[in-house]
Enzyme design. Structure first.
Site, PDB file in Angstrom:
ATOM      1  N   TRP A 296     -51.487-141.680 -41.982  1.00  0.00           N
ATOM      2  CA  TRP A 296     -52.883-141.562 -41.530  1.00  0.00           C
ATOM      3  C   TRP A 296     -53.625-140.586 -42.439  1.00  0.00           C
ATOM      4  O   TRP A 296     -54.746-140.842 -42.873  1.00  0.00           O
ATOM      5  CB  TRP A 296     -52.900-141.061 -40.082  1.00  0.00           C
ATOM      6  CG  TRP A 296     -54.265-140.878 -39.481  1.00  0.00           C
ATOM      7  CD1 TRP A 296     -54.982-141.792 -38.780  1.00  0.00           C
ATOM      8  CD2 TRP A 296     -55.081-139.691 -39.556  1.00  0.00           C
ATOM      9  NE1 TRP A 296     -56.198-141.263 -38.399  1.00  0.00           N
ATOM     10  CE2 TRP A 296     -56.282-139.977 -38.862  1.00  0.00           C
ATOM     11  CE3 TRP A 296     -54.921-138.434 -40.133  1.00  0.00           C
ATOM     12  CZ2 TRP A 296     -57.315-139.034 -38.735  1.00  0.00           C
ATOM     13  CZ3 TRP A 296     -55.946-137.507 -40.014  1.00  0.00           C
ATOM     14  CH2 TRP A 296     -57.131-137.818 -39.319  1.00  0.00           C
TER      15      TRP A 296
ATOM     16  N   ASP B 141     -45.311-141.808 -34.454  1.00  0.00           N
ATOM     17  CA  ASP B 141     -45.129-141.917 -35.903  1.00  0.00           C
ATOM     18  C   ASP B 141     -46.422-142.337 -36.597  1.00  0.00           C
ATOM     19  O   ASP B 141     -47.238-143.057 -36.019  1.00  0.00           O
ATOM     20  CB  ASP B 141     -44.014-142.932 -36.194  1.00  0.00           C
ATOM     21  CG  ASP B 141     -43.482-142.795 -37.610  1.00  0.00           C
ATOM     22  OD1 ASP B 141     -43.566-141.686 -38.182  1.00  0.00           O
ATOM     23  OD2 ASP B 141     -42.980-143.796 -38.150  1.00  0.00           O
TER      24      ASP B 141
ATOM     25  N   ASN C   4     -35.751-134.502 -39.460  1.00  0.00           N
ATOM     26  CA  ASN C   4     -37.001-133.994 -40.048  1.00  0.00           C
ATOM     27  C   ASN C   4     -36.814-132.628 -40.718  1.00  0.00           C
ATOM     28  O   ASN C   4     -37.677-132.185 -41.492  1.00  0.00           O
ATOM     29  CB  ASN C   4     -38.126-133.920 -39.006  1.00  0.00           C
ATOM     30  CG  ASN C   4     -38.639-135.270 -38.544  1.00  0.00           C
ATOM     31  OD1 ASN C   4     -39.106-135.424 -37.423  1.00  0.00           O
ATOM     32  ND2 ASN C   4     -38.572-136.277 -39.408  1.00  0.00           N
TER      33      ASN C   4
HETATM   34  C1  IPE Z   1     -39.287-140.237 -36.105  1.00  0.00           C
HETATM   35  O1  IPE Z   1     -40.144-140.469 -37.167  1.00  0.00           O
HETATM   36  C2  IPE Z   1     -39.355-138.801 -35.672  1.00  0.00           C
HETATM   37  C3  IPE Z   1     -40.602-138.397 -35.020  1.00  0.00           C
HETATM   38  C4  IPE Z   1     -41.621-139.149 -34.740  1.00  0.00           C
HETATM   39  C5  IPE Z   1     -40.639-137.011 -34.634  1.00  0.00           C
HETATM   40  P1  IPE Z   1     -39.674-140.356 -38.692  1.00  0.00           P
HETATM   41  O2  IPE Z   1     -40.886-140.602 -39.511  1.00  0.00           O
HETATM   42  O3  IPE Z   1     -38.948-139.085 -38.915  1.00  0.00           O
HETATM   43  O4  IPE Z   1     -38.643-141.569 -38.812  1.00  0.00           O
HETATM   44  P2  IPE Z   1     -38.186-142.418 -40.085  1.00  0.00           P
HETATM   45  O5  IPE Z   1     -37.795-141.444 -41.153  1.00  0.00           O
HETATM   46  O6  IPE Z   1     -39.350-143.249 -40.489  1.00  0.00           O
HETATM   47  O7  IPE Z   1     -37.054-143.266 -39.586  1.00  0.00           O
HETATM   48  C1  IPE Z   2     -44.493-138.441 -37.234  1.00  0.00           C
HETATM   49  O1  IPE Z   2     -45.331-138.751 -38.290  1.00  0.00           O
HETATM   50  C2  IPE Z   2     -44.493-136.961 -36.926  1.00  0.00           C
HETATM   51  C3  IPE Z   2     -43.260-136.268 -37.323  1.00  0.00           C
HETATM   52  C4  IPE Z   2     -42.177-136.832 -37.764  1.00  0.00           C
HETATM   53  C5  IPE Z   2     -43.276-134.824 -37.198  1.00  0.00           C
HETATM   54  P1  IPE Z   2     -44.785-138.779 -39.767  1.00  0.00           P
HETATM   55  O2  IPE Z   2     -44.951-137.433 -40.366  1.00  0.00           O
HETATM   56  O3  IPE Z   2     -43.408-139.321 -39.826  1.00  0.00           O
HETATM   57  O4  IPE Z   2     -45.798-139.790 -40.432  1.00  0.00           O
HETATM   58  P2  IPE Z   2     -45.452-140.934 -41.486  1.00  0.00           P
HETATM   59  O5  IPE Z   2     -44.405-141.811 -40.871  1.00  0.00           O
HETATM   60  O6  IPE Z   2     -44.950-140.246 -42.730  1.00  0.00           O
HETATM   61  O7  IPE Z   2     -46.735-141.638 -41.678  1.00  0.00           O
HETATM   62 MG    MG Z   3     -42.677-141.205 -39.995  1.00  0.00          MG
END
Ligand code: IPE
Ligand code: IPE
Ligand code: MG
Length: 250
Positions: A25, A20, A68
């Site tokens: 980033w 995550d 997602n």
């Molecule tokens: C969890 O991260 C899913 C992945 C890393 C693929 P999310 O960014 O989707 O989770 P939440 O929404 O912060 O709980």
């Molecule tokens: C995790 O990074 C990757 C996926 C969920 C595909 P995020 O896209 O959730 O990154 P943040 O949490 O918004 O920073």
């Molecule tokens: Mg995330």
């Protein structure tokens, strides 16, 4: 399914990572979220090499959750394009390193080119036995338990150990339970990852955004894991200094 070797003492048999922080980033650098995902791929490649070299038998990476799908269409499409090109680019190294690739999650609604790449890569690496790399795409822990339960009720032969038998219906059938679950990016939640499989995992939450994770954080994670006393609901025997990363009283 290949038999994956047992890891050395104190090393988790199964590491799972919620990768995550790609979006934050990127935002901190004035870049698009998709550029964050591209940077995350570099960290992913490094982590796969690191855990394979350490001798970890199973590594599961959360790359796209069932929730997602609710992100903006451009981000989802960019992620799918990235998955297609990453599978193609990384396959030779996985073959060379003896890593078996397995995808878990509901892939039925993925673009057909992505589904085809996933299946091809699974077939091309099926005989490998140095590490099992599990990539969770379109994955949700509740989805997994539900799809297992549907097949479970239809099956009359449940065996003497129902929990072990039920595990065989999950998408992770044949793999050990998660020993170490790492989440990067500072959030302290499980976000519908391996709900059944991580029932007794050691949970490590680190602040670093996924694209910035290097061997230093990964090594610290293994050292931290080796210092844990795993009790699985029991109590340590009197005077027992638990072996690193192992259950006491087992
Ligand atoms: C969890 O991260 C899913 C992945 C890393 C693929 P999310 O960014 O989707 O989770 P939440 O929404 O912060 O709980
Ligand atoms: C995790 O990074 C990757 C996926 C969920 C595909 P995020 O896209 O959730 O990154 P943040 O949490 O918004 O920073
Ligand atoms: Mg995330």
């Amino acid at each position: 399914m290949p038999v994956i070797p047992k890891p050395r003492d104190g090393l988790p048999a199964h590491v799972a990572i919620i990768m995550d922080g790609n979006g934050r980033w990127a935002e901190a650098r004035g870049l698009s979220r998709s550029e964050g995902h591209r940077a995350g791929l570099e960290a992913t490649r490094n982590a796969v090499r690191f855990f394979a070299e350490q001798g970890v038998g199973t590594l599961t990476l959360f790359a796209f959750s069932s929730e997602n799908w609710g992100r903006p269409r451009e981000e989802v499409e960019a992620l799918f394009d990235l998955f297609v090109s990453a599978i193609e680019a990384e396959l030779p190294e996985l073959v060379e390193r003896g890593i078996a690739l397995r995808f878990i999650g509901d892939r039925a609604t993925f673009p057909s080119d992505l589904q085809a790449r996933m299946t091809e890569a699974e077939h091309a690496t099926a005989g490998n036995d140095r590490m099992c790399l599990v990539v969770a795409l379109g994955y949700g822990g509740r989805w997994d338990i539900l799809q297992a339960a549907r097949r479970w009720v239809a099956d009359s032969d449940r065996g003497a150990d129902p929990e072990a038998a039920f595990s065989g219906y999950l998408s992770t059938a044949g793999l050990p339970d998660v020993d170490l679950l790492i989440r990067t990016g500072g959030e302290h939640r499980v976000s519908n990852f391996l709900l059944w499989q991580a029932a007794y995992a050691e949970l490590l939450f680190i602040e670093t955004f996924w694209p910035d994770v290097t061997n230093t954080e990964l090594e610290e994670g293994l050292t931290w894991y080796a210092s844990r006393q795993r009790r699985f609901g029991r109590v340590p025997a009197a005077g027992d200094a638990a072996a690193p990363g192992e259950a006491t009283g087992a």
